[in-house]
Design a protein around this motif. Structure first.
Motif, short mmCIF file in Angstrom:
data_model
loop_
_atom_site.label_atom_id
_atom_site.label_comp_id
_atom_site.label_asym_id
_atom_site.label_seq_id
_atom_site.Cartn_x
_atom_site.Cartn_y
_atom_site.Cartn_z
N THR A 115 -8.20 28.27 15.26
CA THR A 115 -7.96 26.97 14.60
C THR A 115 -8.67 26.86 13.26
N LEU A 152 -8.22 22.20 22.69
CA LEU A 152 -7.00 22.58 21.99
C LEU A 152 -5.87 21.59 22.27
N ASP A 153 -5.83 21.06 23.49
CA ASP A 153 -4.84 20.02 23.80
C ASP A 153 -5.03 18.80 22.89
N LEU A 174 -6.43 18.77 19.90
CA LEU A 174 -6.03 19.13 18.53
C LEU A 174 -4.51 19.16 18.38
N ASP A 175 -3.83 19.70 19.37
CA ASP A 175 -2.36 19.75 19.31
C ASP A 175 -1.79 18.33 19.23
N ALA A 176 -2.34 17.43 20.02
CA ALA A 176 -1.82 16.07 20.03
C ALA A 176 -2.15 15.32 18.74
N GLN A 187 -2.50 16.73 15.82
CA GLN A 187 -1.86 17.40 14.69
C GLN A 187 -2.77 17.32 13.45
#
Length: 300
Positions: free
Chosen positions: A35, A280-281, A283-285, A287
């Motif tokens: 990341t 990471l979940d 961060l993905d959400a 964006q």
């Protein structure tokens, strides 16, 4: 203060306790490295507990990864001479960021008569050691971070005292602050309002933990003296599977982080507990936009 082009991103790690934990940690490190965070902080126990393990982790991060470590350093229970040697060792080993903390003294230990009692004194000591290494640092500076509290510090009589302490840390030479955990979006907003009105100018990065473990939440809530939202607690307790509990916790964490970013937070610091999946979940959400990847030559 104008907002950064890209929000800063960082994680907290701690040294592994055994070989199995080390393997798991390095899986996490490699996943988080993808990341491209701005830094990762490396913590250790009270009064230098497992400091050697922290130094080992710092060395490996510097030698084997692209990550920039921010080394935790506590002053309680350590003599000024020992602190000077530790700071010198850190800088000589390639560390360019230090998180200066008072720390919690082990039970039964009084203050070291030759020690540094508070974080502002530690910051000044870091700057003194830094001044003796100006040539090695190419006239640069060590980046010094400090702790901030979105809710009242357990040892503080009130939040106004917390702001006075933060002001003293900035006056001593701190470059930025990271908040301890908080559970309500308004906590960060109120901290920023109080700090700016009092004259604090350094960036204050919200520290957020993935709210996915009731056991961890209960422990941190007790340590910080902060109550977890009853509605969130009920949703986590009522989850029928680990997957559902993780989804509930990640959604709550994203809401907390997004509110802080909407309030102008300069970035986000994630307390990972050496686990990458929930971080990471989040961060993905979110964006969270990262700067474009480019080599040094391309940016000159």
């Amino acid at each position: 203060m104008s907002p950064p082009a890209y929000p800063a991103l960082s994680y907290e790690l701690y040294p592994p306790r055994n070989a199995a934990a080390e393997d798991s940690l390095w899986t996490t490190i490699r996943r988080l490295e993808e990341t491209r965070p701005d830094f990762v902080s490396v913590t250790y126990g009270a009064a230098g507990h497992n400091r050697d393990a922290a130094f080992t982790l710092l060395r490996r991060l510097l030698a084997e990864t692209t990550l920039k470590p921010l080394a935790h350093l506590t002053c309680v229970g350590t003599s000024r001479d020992d602190l000077t040697a530790i700071i010198d060792r850190m800088i000589g080993g390639g560390v360019r960021g230090i998180l200066a903390l008072r720390g919690d003294a082990p039970e039964g230990d009084g203050p070291d008569p030759d020690g540094v009692e508070h974080a502002d004194g530690l910051i000044r000591l870091i700057r003194d050691v830094e001044a003796g290494r100006t040539a090695q640092l190419a006239a640069g500076r060590i980046s010094v971070g400090v702790a901030a509290y979105a809710t009242r510090h357990p040892d503080s009589p009130n939040v106004e005292q917390d702001i006075e302490v933060l002001l003293a840390k900035e006056a001593a030479g701190a470059d930025f602050a990271i908040t301890q955990v908080f559970f309500q979006p308004a906590d960060y907003s109120r901290l920023i309002t109080r700090a700016r009105r009092a004259g604090v100018t350094i960036p204050i990065i919200p520290g957020v933990m993935p709210l996915t473990s009731t056991r961890r939440l209960e422990r941190l809530s007790s340590l910080a003296g902060v109550d977890v939202d009853d509605a969130l607690w009920a949703r986590l307790e009522g989850a029928r599977t680990d997957g559902e509990r993780r989804r509930v916790g990640v959604a709550a964490t994203v809401e907390l982080a997004r509110a802080a970013l909407d309030d102008g937070a300069p970035g986000l610091h994630l307390y990972t507990f050496n686990e990458h999946a929930a971080a990471l979940d989040v961060l993905d959400a979110l964006q969270l936009e990262r700067p474009p990847e480019a080599g040094l030559a391309a940016s000159l």
